[in-house]
Write a protein that holds these residues in place. Structure first.
Motif, PDB file in Angstrom:
ATOM      1  N   ARG A 131       3.207  11.234  10.176  1.00 50.01           N
ATOM      2  CA  ARG A 131       2.292  10.089  10.046  1.00 50.01           C
ATOM      3  C   ARG A 131       0.871  10.519  10.392  1.00 50.01           C
ATOM      4  N   PRO A 132      -0.094  10.292   9.498  1.00 48.89           N
ATOM      5  CA  PRO A 132      -1.485  10.659   9.793  1.00 48.89           C
ATOM      6  C   PRO A 132      -2.010   9.875  10.991  1.00 48.89           C
ATOM      7  N   SER A 133      -2.732  10.546  11.864  1.00 47.64           N
ATOM      8  CA  SER A 133      -3.244   9.895  13.075  1.00 47.64           C
ATOM      9  C   SER A 133      -4.296   8.838  12.756  1.00 47.64           C
ATOM     10  N   SER A 134      -4.977   8.983  11.633  1.00 47.35           N
ATOM     11  CA  SER A 134      -6.029   8.036  11.261  1.00 47.35           C
ATOM     12  C   SER A 134      -5.505   6.846  10.460  1.00 47.35           C
ATOM     13  N   CYS A 135      -4.199   6.772  10.269  1.00 47.09           N
ATOM     14  CA  CYS A 135      -3.616   5.710   9.438  1.00 47.09           C
ATOM     15  C   CYS A 135      -3.670   4.381  10.190  1.00 47.09           C
ATOM     16  N   PRO A 136      -4.202   3.317   9.572  1.00 49.68           N
ATOM     17  CA  PRO A 136      -4.313   2.024  10.268  1.00 49.68           C
ATOM     18  C   PRO A 136      -2.951   1.386  10.498  1.00 49.68           C
ATOM     19  N   GLN A 137      -2.790   0.770  11.650  1.00 49.15           N
ATOM     20  CA  GLN A 137      -1.533   0.117  11.997  1.00 49.15           C
ATOM     21  C   GLN A 137      -1.332  -1.117  11.116  1.00 49.15           C
ATOM     22  N   GLY A 138      -0.161  -1.202  10.496  1.00 50.52           N
ATOM     23  CA  GLY A 138       0.166  -2.361   9.668  1.00 50.52           C
ATOM     24  C   GLY A 138      -0.203  -2.210   8.210  1.00 50.52           C
ATOM     25  N   ARG A 139      -1.112  -1.308   7.888  1.00 51.71           N
ATOM     26  CA  ARG A 139      -1.515  -1.080   6.498  1.00 51.71           C
ATOM     27  C   ARG A 139      -1.484   0.400   6.159  1.00 51.71           C
ATOM     28  N   GLY A 156       0.777  -1.235   0.000  1.00 52.09           N
ATOM     29  CA  GLY A 156       0.000   0.000   0.000  1.00 52.09           C
ATOM     30  C   GLY A 156       0.802   1.274   0.000  1.00 52.09           C
ATOM     31  N   SER A 157       1.955   1.296  -0.690  1.00 54.63           N
ATOM     32  CA  SER A 157       2.792   2.492  -0.684  1.00 54.63           C
ATOM     33  C   SER A 157       2.249   3.607  -1.578  1.00 54.63           C
ATOM     34  N   GLU A 158       1.325   3.273  -2.469  1.00 57.24           N
ATOM     35  CA  GLU A 158       0.697   4.257  -3.371  1.00 57.24           C
ATOM     36  C   GLU A 158       1.723   4.974  -4.239  1.00 57.24           C
ATOM     37  N   TYR A 159       2.739   4.244  -4.674  1.00 59.07           N
ATOM     38  CA  TYR A 159       3.788   4.847  -5.497  1.00 59.07           C
ATOM     39  C   TYR A 159       3.277   5.291  -6.858  1.00 59.07           C
ATOM     40  N   TYR A 160       2.183   4.719  -7.316  1.00 61.60           N
ATOM     41  CA  TYR A 160       1.659   4.996  -8.655  1.00 61.60           C
ATOM     42  C   TYR A 160       0.953   6.349  -8.748  1.00 61.60           C
ATOM     43  N   HIS A 161       0.873   7.094  -7.660  1.00 62.99           N
ATOM     44  CA  HIS A 161       0.191   8.384  -7.686  1.00 62.99           C
ATOM     45  C   HIS A 161       1.032   9.485  -8.328  1.00 62.99           C
ATOM     46  N   HIS A 162       2.350   9.301  -8.408  1.00 65.98           N
ATOM     47  CA  HIS A 162       3.235  10.331  -8.950  1.00 65.98           C
ATOM     48  C   HIS A 162       4.215   9.706  -9.940  1.00 65.98           C
ATOM     49  N   ALA A 163       4.513  10.439 -10.992  1.00 65.91           N
ATOM     50  CA  ALA A 163       5.466   9.949 -11.991  1.00 65.91           C
ATOM     51  C   ALA A 163       6.865   9.805 -11.390  1.00 65.91           C
ATOM     52  N   ALA A 164       7.212  10.682 -10.463  1.00 68.74           N
ATOM     53  CA  ALA A 164       8.547  10.639  -9.858  1.00 68.74           C
ATOM     54  C   ALA A 164       8.745   9.362  -9.043  1.00 68.74           C
ATOM     55  N   THR A 165       7.708   8.945  -8.294  1.00 69.97           N
ATOM     56  CA  THR A 165       7.839   7.713  -7.516  1.00 69.97           C
ATOM     57  C   THR A 165       7.801   6.479  -8.419  1.00 69.97           C
ATOM     58  N   ILE A 166       7.103   6.570  -9.529  1.00 68.48           N
ATOM     59  CA  ILE A 166       7.151   5.470 -10.505  1.00 68.48           C
ATOM     60  C   ILE A 166       8.568   5.341 -11.061  1.00 68.48           C
ATOM     61  N   TYR A 167       9.228   6.480 -11.294  1.00 73.92           N
ATOM     62  CA  TYR A 167      10.626   6.450 -11.720  1.00 73.92           C
ATOM     63  C   TYR A 167      11.498   5.748 -10.686  1.00 73.92           C
ATOM     64  N   CYS A 168      11.261   6.031  -9.404  1.00 76.74           N
ATOM     65  CA  CYS A 168      12.046   5.386  -8.343  1.00 76.74           C
ATOM     66  C   CYS A 168      11.845   3.875  -8.364  1.00 76.74           C
ATOM     67  N   VAL A 169      10.615   3.442  -8.563  1.00 68.50           N
ATOM     68  CA  VAL A 169      10.342   2.006  -8.644  1.00 68.50           C
ATOM     69  C   VAL A 169      11.089   1.397  -9.826  1.00 68.50           C
ATOM     70  N   PRO A 187       0.029   3.563   4.334  1.00 72.57           N
ATOM     71  CA  PRO A 187       0.926   3.913   3.226  1.00 72.57           C
ATOM     72  C   PRO A 187       2.126   4.744   3.675  1.00 72.57           C
ATOM     73  N   TRP A 188       1.937   5.593   4.661  1.00 77.82           N
ATOM     74  CA  TRP A 188       3.045   6.429   5.144  1.00 77.82           C
ATOM     75  C   TRP A 188       4.152   5.562   5.720  1.00 77.82           C
ATOM     76  N   ASP A 189       3.799   4.523   6.463  1.00 73.34           N
ATOM     77  CA  ASP A 189       4.805   3.618   7.017  1.00 73.34           C
ATOM     78  C   ASP A 189       5.593   2.919   5.913  1.00 73.34           C
ATOM     79  N   SER A 190       4.891   2.479   4.868  1.00 67.60           N
ATOM     80  CA  SER A 190       5.563   1.818   3.748  1.00 67.60           C
ATOM     81  C   SER A 190       6.520   2.762   3.051  1.00 67.60           C
ATOM     82  N   LYS A 191       6.127   4.022   2.931  1.00 69.18           N
ATOM     83  CA  LYS A 191       6.999   5.014   2.305  1.00 69.18           C
ATOM     84  C   LYS A 191       8.264   5.240   3.127  1.00 69.18           C
TER      85      LYS A 191
END
Length: 310
Positions: free
Chosen positions: A259-267, A180-193, A269-273
């Motif tokens: 880190r967003p306070s509403s972000c679920p533990q273990g899933r 769930g890193s959501e890398y596909y939202h930006h062209a720059a992160t797709i480049y990193c992948v 996206p901010w943690d994955s990033k």
């Protein structure tokens, strides 16, 4: 006895420091699997990973020990020294990870609902896993080429061993990207992948070439020079990715620096990033060290198989 009057089995596979290390791997690996399946137990994705790592490394060690003891590896079109040190280095990393993950998620000071014997078994599993890590590390140390040597086994050099670590770190990055890193939202992160995939492919290609004894496949240059060229390219690519990824993911314009306070533990996206960013820096450092050490490596290409290490 064979036709030359020698024993059928390779006695040095048993009666040598390397043989002792492999026997310890088999004993501790078997003990870990037996205790986990008997009473220690495992559950969830973390437990499945640990059990899969232990089973895979144990099966790999059985095959390596059997082929070495029977000398059947001479029938295979591979560089045996390169294969065994690669397997040992990979197993060391797998066991290190499992030896940290298993006690972190399954060992508690207080007795679980199943009773104190479960806790004791889990502690014993952790101890045996650490001992097996030491055994695999000992094999790597015994097989590692010493500084200044001109060696046939490239994977026994510091640069070769770093290739295994780089590939392992890249697998951690891929796992974080898939979580769930959501890398596909930006062209720059797709480049990193794309950078991570390309560097992993080049690293894997060099490992496969050495294990399969195809180091002369590069006709325009020697293999060690080819390794330096690839490593320099990987350093430059990882440098760009190590800068672009955190800028895009943690800048307030594109993402969130906290880190967003509403972000679920273990899933989350901010943690994955964060995991991707941290291990990108780690792999960049590994490639830099690899580039420095590769200047001192003089790899001797050979069509003949090297003798097994003893």
């Amino acid at each position: 006895m064979d036709l030359q009057g020698g024993p059928y089995l390779n006695i040095k596979a048993l009666c040598s420091p390397l043989g002792a290390a492999r026997l310890c791997q088999l004993a501790m690996g078997c003990a870990v699997i037996a205790m986990v399946t008997h009473s220690a137990g495992f559950s969830g994705s973390h437990g499945v990973f640990c059990m899969a790592a232990w089973c895979f490394c144990f099966a790999m060690s059985v095959v390596v020990f059997f082929l070495d003891a029977t000398r059947l590896h001479s029938c295979l079109p591979i560089s045996w020294d390169n294969l065994t040190v690669t397997c040992a280095a990979f197993a060391t990393l797998m066991y290190v990870t499992a030896s940290v993950v298993y006690p972190l998620f399954f060992v508690r000071i207080e007795c679980p609902y199943a009773g104190c014997h479960v806790r004791d078994f889990r502690i014993a599993v952790t101890v045996c896993s650490i001992l097996c890590t030491v055994a695999y590390g000992a094999e790597v140390a015994l097989c590692r080429a010493r500084p200044g040597q001109a060696v046939v086994g490239y994977m026994a050099t510091v640069s070769g061993l770093l290739k295994v670590v780089q590939g392992f770190v890249a697998c951690i990055i891929f796992g974080a990207l898939a979580n769930g890193s959501e890398y596909y939202h930006h062209a720059a992160t797709i480049y990193c992948v794309a950078v991570y995939v390309l560097c992993f492919t080049l690293t894997t290609l060099m490992v496969i070439m050495t294990v399969c004894g195809r180091t002369k496949a590069v006709r325009c240059m020697s293999f060690d020079r080819f390794a330096v060229v690839c490593t320099l390219l990987e350093v430059l690519l990882y440098l760009s990715a190590s800068v672009v990824w955190p800028v895009i993911c943690f800048d307030a314009k594109y993402g969130s620096p906290w880190r967003p306070s509403s972000c679920p533990q273990g899933r989350c996206p901010w943690d994955s990033k964060v995991v991707v960013a941290v291990f990108s820096f780690i792999n960049f450092g590994l490639y830099v060290v690899d580039l420095i050490y590769s200047q001192r490596t003089r790899f001797v290409s050979s069509n003949t198989r090297a003798n097994p290490r003893v």
